[in-house]
Write an enzyme that holds these catalytic residues in place. Structure first.
Site, mmCIF file in Angstrom:
data_model
loop_
_atom_site.group_PDB
_atom_site.id
_atom_site.type_symbol
_atom_site.label_atom_id
_atom_site.label_comp_id
_atom_site.label_asym_id
_atom_site.label_seq_id
_atom_site.Cartn_x
_atom_site.Cartn_y
_atom_site.Cartn_z
ATOM 1 N N HIS A 139 0.776 -1.246 0.000
ATOM 2 C CA HIS A 139 0.000 0.000 0.000
ATOM 3 C C HIS A 139 0.811 1.303 0.000
ATOM 4 O O HIS A 139 0.696 2.121 -0.915
ATOM 5 C CB HIS A 139 -0.926 0.027 1.220
ATOM 6 C CG HIS A 139 -1.761 -1.186 1.389
ATOM 7 N ND1 HIS A 139 -2.868 -1.438 0.627
ATOM 8 C CD2 HIS A 139 -1.645 -2.248 2.240
ATOM 9 C CE1 HIS A 139 -3.418 -2.579 1.011
ATOM 10 N NE2 HIS A 139 -2.694 -3.091 1.975
HETATM 11 C C1 BDR Z 1 -2.674 0.801 5.440
HETATM 12 O O1 BDR Z 1 -2.862 0.268 6.743
HETATM 13 C C2 BDR Z 1 -1.625 -0.040 7.323
HETATM 14 O O2 BDR Z 1 -1.694 -1.256 8.011
HETATM 15 C C3 BDR Z 1 -0.620 -0.038 6.209
HETATM 16 O O3 BDR Z 1 0.656 0.357 6.679
HETATM 17 C C4 BDR Z 1 -1.181 0.959 5.235
HETATM 18 O O4 BDR Z 1 -0.793 2.277 5.561
HETATM 19 C C5 BDR Z 1 -3.356 -0.104 4.437
HETATM 20 O O5 BDR Z 1 -4.717 -0.154 4.701
#
Ligand code: BDR
Ligand code: CA
Length: 314
Positions: free
Chosen positions: A243
């Site tokens: 992500h």
């Molecule tokens: C987001 O949630 C976190 O766990 C990850 O680092 C990312 O920023 C994805 O939904």
């Protein structure tokens, strides 16, 4: 491209660390002024240590790390240790980094830096809950004078959520903060789950990174091989998303992505839609477009960029 003056706000986090390595390996394009840390995937002391580890692994101790908010604005804190591990960094051993945190709080740093910056000169990348920037805006609304734009990993529309059926983790972890940022009127870009769930690892892509055979590629390989397992199982998909690294890739190569200007609303009411982003993709409401919503990306292009940049590290 013109060099971007950048502050990265982050809660490392496995994918945050990959994002930080990608950013720290790109000094020609990104002038990273500081990393600011927030509680999110794990507690603040751990996210702050992990940010300093990422900086050390990239050989970039010149970049200060400021610790910020240890809890969300209003809601009960939540963490994502099930996904990122107890230390917030799956697949690798953590230790105390050589260089310490910068003195002072991240929120004070944001206010001081943005108040004295040239008009609309600084870009902020938000890789976690948006608590630090919200607190800065609440304490000193005039900081928007220094901000060029804010690029956010967060939200979900077509994809559905990853922490509830409709909410993405960063928004669910502090929806009130995300609302403050959204209502500030700044230029916002959302790299949503709609996009990040189209940019998945594959055996080939992980091999491509492993072939670099440097410290950075080994770290990223070890982190990702562990981190992607949960999503692959949960969604029954052939690879996992990375992500937060999509935010940095967007800053480096926006042509890899597509999206559209939309009206977004965040639901911060208690109930089943807490933390949901409501995106008017088809402009039914004719409401003001308050964000650019990225819904798609070139997966191979992303992994080529990541591989190339990791190859520049030791
Ligand atoms: C987001 O949630 C976190 O766990 C990850 O680092 C990312 O920023 C994805 O939904
Ligand atoms: Ca994150």
């Amino acid at each position: 491209m013109e060099r971007v003056d950048l502050i990265i706000d982050t809660d490392p986090g496995a994918d945050d660390v990959v994002a930080l390595l990608l950013a720290l390996a790109s000094p020609q394009e990104l002038n990273i002024l500081a990393l600011t840390t927030v509680a999110g995937n794990v507690r603040l002391d751990k996210t702050s240590r992990n940010a300093r580890l990422a900086r050390e692994w990239a050989g970039r101790e010149d970049v200060p790390v400021y610790a910020g908010a240890s809890r969300p604005l209003m809601r009960t804190p939540i963490y994502a240790e099930d996904i990122h591990g107890k230390e917030g960094l799956s697949g690798v051993s953590v230790y105390e980094p050589k260089a310490a945190l910068a003195e002072g709080n991240a929120v004070a740093y944001l206010i001081d830096t943005l108040m004295s910056a040239s008009p609309h000169s600084i870009t902020i990348a938000m890789l976690g809950p948006q608590t630090n920037l919200a607190l800065a805006l609440m304490q000193q609304p005039a900081i928007i004078q220094g901000i060029k734009e804010v690029v956010i990993m967060g939200g979900a529309h077509f994809n559905g959520g990853n922490i509830t059926p409709v909410a993405e983790f960063n928004l669910f972890a502090d929806p009130h903060a995300a609302e403050v940022v959204l209502n500030s009127g700044m230029k916002l870009t959302y790299l949503s789950l709609d996009a990040t769930h189209k940019i998945l690892t594959s055996d080939e892509r992980l091999k491509q990174i492993a072939a670099l055979n440097n410290q950075a590629s080994r770290l990223v390989g070890d982190i990702l091989n562990d981190y992607i397992k949960a999503d692959m199982e949960h969604y029954d998909i052939p690879g996992g998303p990375v992500h937060d690294a999509a935010v940095i890739a967007w800053l480096l190569k926006p042509q890899l992505f597509s999206g559209r200007a939309v009206n977004v609303v965040i639901d911060s009411r208690e109930g089943p839609t807490f933390g949901q982003t409501i995106v008017d993709w088809h402009d039914r409401l004719k409401a003001p477009k308050n964000a650019f919503w990225v819904d798609s990306g070139d997966a191979q292009g992303f992994f080529n960029l990541l591989t190339e940049r990791l190859g520049r590290l030791k």
